[in-house]
Write an enzyme that holds these catalytic residues in place. Structure first.
Site, mmCIF file in Angstrom:
data_model
loop_
_atom_site.group_PDB
_atom_site.id
_atom_site.type_symbol
_atom_site.label_atom_id
_atom_site.label_comp_id
_atom_site.label_asym_id
_atom_site.label_seq_id
_atom_site.Cartn_x
_atom_site.Cartn_y
_atom_site.Cartn_z
ATOM 1 N N LYS A 119 0.805 -1.235 0.000
ATOM 2 C CA LYS A 119 0.000 0.000 0.000
ATOM 3 C C LYS A 119 0.834 1.279 0.000
ATOM 4 O O LYS A 119 0.427 2.281 -0.584
ATOM 5 C CB LYS A 119 -0.952 0.018 1.202
ATOM 6 C CG LYS A 119 -2.139 -0.918 1.063
ATOM 7 C CD LYS A 119 -3.101 -0.711 2.225
ATOM 8 C CE LYS A 119 -4.312 -1.610 2.107
ATOM 9 N NZ LYS A 119 -5.328 -1.325 3.127
ATOM 10 N N ASP A 142 -10.006 3.374 2.179
ATOM 11 C CA ASP A 142 -10.177 2.684 3.469
ATOM 12 C C ASP A 142 -10.947 3.541 4.481
ATOM 13 O O ASP A 142 -11.814 3.042 5.204
ATOM 14 C CB ASP A 142 -8.812 2.308 4.061
ATOM 15 C CG ASP A 142 -8.222 1.054 3.422
ATOM 16 O OD1 ASP A 142 -8.989 0.260 2.828
ATOM 17 O OD2 ASP A 142 -6.991 0.869 3.508
HETATM 18 P P1 NAP Z 1 0.296 -1.780 10.705
HETATM 19 O O1 NAP Z 1 0.486 -0.576 9.868
HETATM 20 O O2 NAP Z 1 1.333 -2.845 10.744
HETATM 21 O O3 NAP Z 1 0.031 -1.264 12.222
HETATM 22 C C1 NAP Z 1 -0.121 -2.191 13.268
HETATM 23 C C2 NAP Z 1 -0.503 -1.463 14.554
HETATM 24 O O4 NAP Z 1 -0.763 -2.481 15.544
HETATM 25 C C3 NAP Z 1 0.592 -0.553 15.108
HETATM 26 O O5 NAP Z 1 -0.002 0.583 15.699
HETATM 27 C C4 NAP Z 1 1.237 -1.454 16.174
HETATM 28 O O6 NAP Z 1 1.859 -0.747 17.218
HETATM 29 C C5 NAP Z 1 0.016 -2.172 16.713
HETATM 30 N N1 NAP Z 1 0.376 -3.399 17.424
HETATM 31 C C6 NAP Z 1 0.931 -4.514 16.893
HETATM 32 N N2 NAP Z 1 1.141 -5.425 17.870
HETATM 33 C C7 NAP Z 1 0.710 -4.854 19.030
HETATM 34 C C8 NAP Z 1 0.655 -5.288 20.379
HETATM 35 N N3 NAP Z 1 1.095 -6.488 20.745
HETATM 36 N N4 NAP Z 1 0.125 -4.452 21.302
HETATM 37 C C9 NAP Z 1 -0.313 -3.225 20.954
HETATM 38 N N5 NAP Z 1 -0.297 -2.757 19.700
HETATM 39 C C10 NAP Z 1 0.218 -3.560 18.747
HETATM 40 O O7 NAP Z 1 -1.059 -2.536 10.309
HETATM 41 P P2 NAP Z 1 -2.371 -1.899 9.630
HETATM 42 O O8 NAP Z 1 -2.247 -1.993 8.165
HETATM 43 O O9 NAP Z 1 -2.666 -0.599 10.274
HETATM 44 O O10 NAP Z 1 -3.476 -2.984 10.045
HETATM 45 C C11 NAP Z 1 -3.901 -3.103 11.392
HETATM 46 C C12 NAP Z 1 -5.151 -4.002 11.449
HETATM 47 O O11 NAP Z 1 -6.212 -3.379 10.730
HETATM 48 C C13 NAP Z 1 -4.949 -5.378 10.794
HETATM 49 O O12 NAP Z 1 -5.586 -6.342 11.608
HETATM 50 C C14 NAP Z 1 -5.656 -5.259 9.472
HETATM 51 O O13 NAP Z 1 -6.175 -6.493 9.020
HETATM 52 C C15 NAP Z 1 -6.780 -4.301 9.827
HETATM 53 N N6 NAP Z 1 -7.274 -3.571 8.640
HETATM 54 C C16 NAP Z 1 -8.574 -3.733 8.327
HETATM 55 C C17 NAP Z 1 -9.100 -3.062 7.230
HETATM 56 C C18 NAP Z 1 -10.548 -3.255 6.897
HETATM 57 O O14 NAP Z 1 -10.941 -2.952 5.762
HETATM 58 N N7 NAP Z 1 -11.376 -3.698 7.838
HETATM 59 C C19 NAP Z 1 -8.296 -2.223 6.455
HETATM 60 C C20 NAP Z 1 -6.939 -2.063 6.817
HETATM 61 C C21 NAP Z 1 -6.451 -2.757 7.925
HETATM 62 P P3 NAP Z 1 3.447 -0.414 17.166
HETATM 63 O O15 NAP Z 1 3.571 0.849 16.368
HETATM 64 O O16 NAP Z 1 3.809 -0.254 18.594
HETATM 65 O O17 NAP Z 1 4.126 -1.587 16.522
#
Ligand code: NAP
Length: 278
Positions: free
Chosen positions: A69, A106
């Protein structure tokens, strides 16, 4: 409407888990269109040639998913201002002159999913607490700001990233330290988990909801499972909840319109079809 066979798809690595083909092919069938939407498994080192190949192959465009992305932005000819603010694209539309335009739907999907649950929902009803500061959080925060939110508190395990949000997005966005996260819930009108916590195979989000008003709308970007432990706890204490499937379904609508010329709806049949795969 275009009479030719229209082809689009989703580019990711891996991509076989994506629900996007089921969603778009549902609408292609519903509108009796001539076209198809497929899986494009593209390794990161092939991303530029794959994107450049969209036009050469005569495709209408594609969705972009994990892990492309952010990098995909650099390979399109024009990026929509909203996607620029988010810092990522999830949709490419090939223009009639062959130029590649990048969009991010999104945040649109997220706002629509809230409106599905509460048609009178307003972004400025009260403070919003956003847990997480990754890509999903960026899309959600930018869209909440555009919808009129005036008090967004970003809370992230790695506090520096939450602080960067506060610096970047202006006075309506503040950061709260991870260890003060439960205090920040006391007057919240909206709470959203944008971390991967609670996803199938991951531990539950470590957040007690005891300070949260029972009127607060509680939402989760995660959609596998449909009801995360976080959403279950919210529901059991009486909060209205919204799962992440609505965000996924609604983000697909503007892309479908751009490629196929019809703005589709998210109806119960589509929701149930995708929910059955989760
Ligand atoms: P990302 O950019 O990798 O961000 C992950 C986030 O999760 C960061 O803020 C990270 O914190 C936090 N995190 C990871 N492990 C953690 C833990 N053990 N405790 C607390 N915080 C933790 O991922 P993303 O693309 O934003 O996606 C995040 C989620 O949203 C995924 O599950 C994805 O499937 C979902 N999503 C859904 C949609 C939809 O259409 N419904 C669209 C996009 C994403 P740190 O900065 O501290 O690592």
């Amino acid at each position: 409407m275009n009479n030719s066979f229209i082809i689009a798809g989703v580019m990711g690595w891996p991509v076989a888990h994506s629900r996007s083909p089921l969603i778009h092919n549902h609408w292609i069938h519903q509108f009796n269109l001539s076209g198809a939407y497929g899986f494009f498994p593209v390794q990161p080192n092939n991303l530029e040639s794959a994107i450049r190949g969209l036009q050469a192959l005569g495709l209408a465009g594609c969705n972009i998913t994990i892990p492309h992305k952010v990098n995909a932005m650099t390979y399109v000819d024009w990026v929509h201002p909203l996607a620029k603010r988010i810092g990522a694209i999830n949709t490419i539309v090939v223009q009639p002159d062959g130029a590649l335009h990048g969009f991010n739907n999104d945040g649109f999907g997220y706002i629509q999913s809230l409106l599905d649950a509460q048609p009178n929902w307003r972004a400025n009803t009260g403070p919003t607490v956003v847990i997480g500061a990754g890509g999903a959080a960026r899309a959600i925060v930018v869209s909440l700001l555009d919808a009129g939110a005036t008090d967004i508190r970003v809370i992230n395990r790695t506090h520096d990233k939450a602080e960067e949000f506060a610096q970047e997005f202006g006075a309506a966005v503040s950061s709260v330290k991870w260890n003060a996260r439960e205090d920040a819930l006391a007057d919240a009108a909206l709470l959203v988990n944008t971390t991967s916590q609670g996803m199938h195979g991951e531990p539950a989000l470590n957040l007690s909801l005891s300070n949260l008003p029972k009127s607060a709308l509680v939402s989760d970007a995660v959609y596998i499972p449909l009801e995360t432990p976080f959403l279950k706890e919210a529901r059991l204490r009486g909060n209205p909840t919204v799962n992440g499937l609505g965000m996924l379904l609604h983000q697909a609508r503007p892309a479908f319109q751009a490629w196929f010329g019809v703005m589709p709806e998210v109806d119960q049949a589509l929701y149930e079809k995708i929910a059955r795969t989760i």
